[in-house]
Design a protein around this motif. Structure first.
Motif, mmCIF file in Angstrom:
data_model
loop_
_atom_site.group_PDB
_atom_site.id
_atom_site.type_symbol
_atom_site.label_atom_id
_atom_site.label_comp_id
_atom_site.label_asym_id
_atom_site.label_seq_id
_atom_site.Cartn_x
_atom_site.Cartn_y
_atom_site.Cartn_z
ATOM 1 N N GLY A 251 3.633 9.082 4.750
ATOM 2 C CA GLY A 251 3.876 7.664 4.974
ATOM 3 C C GLY A 251 5.227 7.388 5.601
ATOM 4 O O GLY A 251 5.354 6.537 6.492
ATOM 5 N N LEU A 252 6.234 8.113 5.161
ATOM 6 C CA LEU A 252 7.577 7.937 5.725
ATOM 7 C C LEU A 252 7.626 8.403 7.179
ATOM 8 O O LEU A 252 8.272 7.780 8.023
ATOM 9 N N GLU A 253 6.946 9.514 7.456
ATOM 10 C CA GLU A 253 6.933 10.018 8.832
ATOM 11 C C GLU A 253 6.165 9.084 9.756
ATOM 12 O O GLU A 253 6.550 8.890 10.918
ATOM 13 N N ALA A 254 5.094 8.492 9.243
ATOM 14 C CA ALA A 254 4.282 7.596 10.069
ATOM 15 C C ALA A 254 4.922 6.217 10.225
ATOM 16 O O ALA A 254 4.543 5.452 11.122
ATOM 17 N N GLY A 255 5.878 5.890 9.354
ATOM 18 C CA GLY A 255 6.509 4.577 9.403
ATOM 19 C C GLY A 255 5.742 3.513 8.643
ATOM 20 O O GLY A 255 6.138 2.334 8.637
ATOM 21 N N SER A 256 4.644 3.904 7.968
ATOM 22 C CA SER A 256 3.875 2.929 7.186
ATOM 23 C C SER A 256 4.582 2.605 5.878
ATOM 24 O O SER A 256 4.275 1.601 5.236
ATOM 25 N N ILE A 257 5.530 3.442 5.482
ATOM 26 C CA ILE A 257 6.399 3.197 4.334
ATOM 27 C C ILE A 257 7.820 3.067 4.857
ATOM 28 O O ILE A 257 8.288 3.934 5.597
ATOM 29 N N VAL A 258 8.496 1.978 4.500
ATOM 30 C CA VAL A 258 9.865 1.795 4.972
ATOM 31 C C VAL A 258 10.889 1.768 3.840
ATOM 32 O O VAL A 258 12.095 1.852 4.091
ATOM 33 N N ALA A 259 10.411 1.670 2.583
ATOM 34 C CA ALA A 259 11.343 1.683 1.458
ATOM 35 C C ALA A 259 10.586 1.975 0.174
ATOM 36 O O ALA A 259 9.423 1.576 0.018
ATOM 37 N N GLY A 260 11.245 2.672 -0.721
ATOM 38 C CA GLY A 260 10.627 2.938 -2.020
ATOM 39 C C GLY A 260 11.264 4.089 -2.745
ATOM 40 O O GLY A 260 12.129 4.794 -2.205
ATOM 41 N N THR A 261 10.845 4.287 -3.979
ATOM 42 C CA THR A 261 11.378 5.368 -4.792
ATOM 43 C C THR A 261 10.934 6.720 -4.248
ATOM 44 O O THR A 261 9.813 6.865 -3.743
ATOM 45 N N THR A 262 11.830 7.705 -4.328
ATOM 46 C CA THR A 262 11.530 9.008 -3.752
ATOM 47 C C THR A 262 12.346 10.089 -4.431
ATOM 48 O O THR A 262 13.179 9.809 -5.302
ATOM 49 N N TRP A 263 12.118 11.325 -4.032
ATOM 50 C CA TRP A 263 12.910 12.473 -4.475
ATOM 51 C C TRP A 263 13.659 13.044 -3.274
ATOM 52 O O TRP A 263 13.212 12.920 -2.132
#
Length: 391
Positions: A251-263
């Motif tokens: 999702g981050l690579e595709a740009g469909s996710i722009v913010a959120g909790t992660t490791w």
């Protein structure tokens, strides 16, 4: 190399686990009468391990990744292992029995202790214990009333990932996924687990101090209700919840996710050039410090303790934590990592950084913040609340 390894690790989550023989371990059992006082010979012994994927590698997933064989050769103990995908799954498997050693996150450890599935440990019998960072030892998620039940493995923070094309400046607050999430509705992500309620509690500690939250894992009914309200408001802006971090990578690579909790490992696994970075927000963050625990019903105590000693040692711990993507439990491990920048990347031994992390701890009715005038909500209440949040 790391991305390939973690891709193999993530793929393993969807593969049926190998069947285990009992290997000398009985069922959930009853608590041992105090910790072991001495250990017998390990030669010819066995140890059956239940752990997160990537914690017990024997070269099967990657021939170059193997810290099981050196252990077997040095101790004479034969290792079998099974992986699990969630802490709830691990709790059920542990109660069924068949394991000598369990690797548990903080949202599992107290449940295992309370159900007498694991035993108190004698750290004097674990040579590697002394070198472990002091801020990881004898904490509320691995010890009870001064009795140690878990040996720290590695640790990390649940960070805020953000798309640098969308955010020209690094966010300083979790508000981008809570109060200000509407600005990026449909492109927000969050961890899919009841323990994520603690992330909301961390945010409320700063932004609604009148609630009186002092420990995000010690919430009375009113405090839990406030966290649920915050998360229900967030729900309409969530594009996808994640538990398999490789889905978040996509999702981050595709740009469909722009913010959120992660490791941290998620960002380290992104394709070079992906416009994503991470930050530890001003409110602090939840995180994890996993623990190695010994089954109360094991008949393989020498090999169980030998495994705990090996996986906590500088060499063993370096291999395991670098492969998985987390900070090691001791400073000497940094001398054994393949990547010379690994410990810096994961803030290993940085007590100031670690002090901003609220490590996963199982919510229980007895308030972990010391309050005695109210009853706190336990994990079952959090599970019910999480189902409510997700509709």
């Amino acid at each position: 190399m790391l991305k390939r390894r973690h891709a193999a690790l993530g793929a393993g989550l969807g593969v049926a686990a190998l069947a285990l023989s009992a290997c000398g371990a009985s069922g959930g059992g009853t608590a041992a009468e105090g910790p072991a006082t001495e250990l017998g010979e390990t030669e010819g012994g066995e140890v059956s391990i239940l752990a997160w994927p990537g914690y017990v590698e024997d070269g099967t997933n990657d021939p170059a990744v193997d810290w099981v064989s050196p252990f077997e050769e040095a101790t004479g103990c034969s290792v079998t292992s099974q992986t699990y995908g969630t802490s709830d799954e691990a709790f059920n498997l542990t109660r069924e029995g068949g394991f000598d050693v369990i690797a548990a996150s903080g949202d599992l450890t107290l449940r295992l202790i309370a159900s007498e599935a694991v035993q108190e440990l004698n750290t004097d019998l674990i040579e590697s214990y002394d070198a472990i960072f002091p801020f990881l030892k004898e904490q509320e998620w691995n010890s009870v009333d001064g009795a140690v039940y878990g040996i720290p493995h590695g640790y990390g923070a649940n960070l805020l990932a953000y798309n640098t094309d969308v955010f020209s400046e690094a966010p300083t607050s979790w508000s981008v996924v809570f109060d200000d999430a509407e600005a990026n509705t449909g492109a927000i992500t969050a961890y899919d687990s009841p323990i994520y309620i603690a992330d909301a509690a961390v945010y409320l500690m700063t932004h609604e101090p009148d609630l009186g939250i002092e420990n995000p894992y010690a919430l009375d009914e009113e405090q839990l209700a406030a966290a649920v309200d915050l998360l229900e408001g967030q729900r309409q802006h969530i594009g996808e919840y994640w538990s398999d971090y490789l889905l978040e990578v996509q999702g981050l690579e595709a740009g469909s996710i722009v913010a959120g909790t992660t490791w941290q490992v998620v960002v380290n696994s992104l394709t070079e050039g992906t416009p994503v970075d991470v930050v530890l927000p001003e409110e602090g963050a939840t995180g994890w410090s996993d623990s190695w625990m010994v089954s109360a019903g094991t008949e393989q105590t020498p090999c169980a303790y030998a495994w705990l000693d090996w996986i906590a040692s500088p060499e063993g711990n370096a291999m395991a934590t670098e492969y998985f993507g987390e900070a090691p439990n001791n400073a000497e491990a940094c001398d054994f990592t393949q990547d010379p920048g690994h410990c810096e990347s994961y803030h290993a031994g940085d007590e100031e950084y670690a002090s901003q992390i609220y490590y996963w701890t199982t919510p229980i009715a007895e308030c972990l913040d010391g309050r005695t005038d109210v009853e706190c909500t336990d994990y079952s209440a959090w599970t019910e609340a999480w189902q409510q949040i997700q509709g």
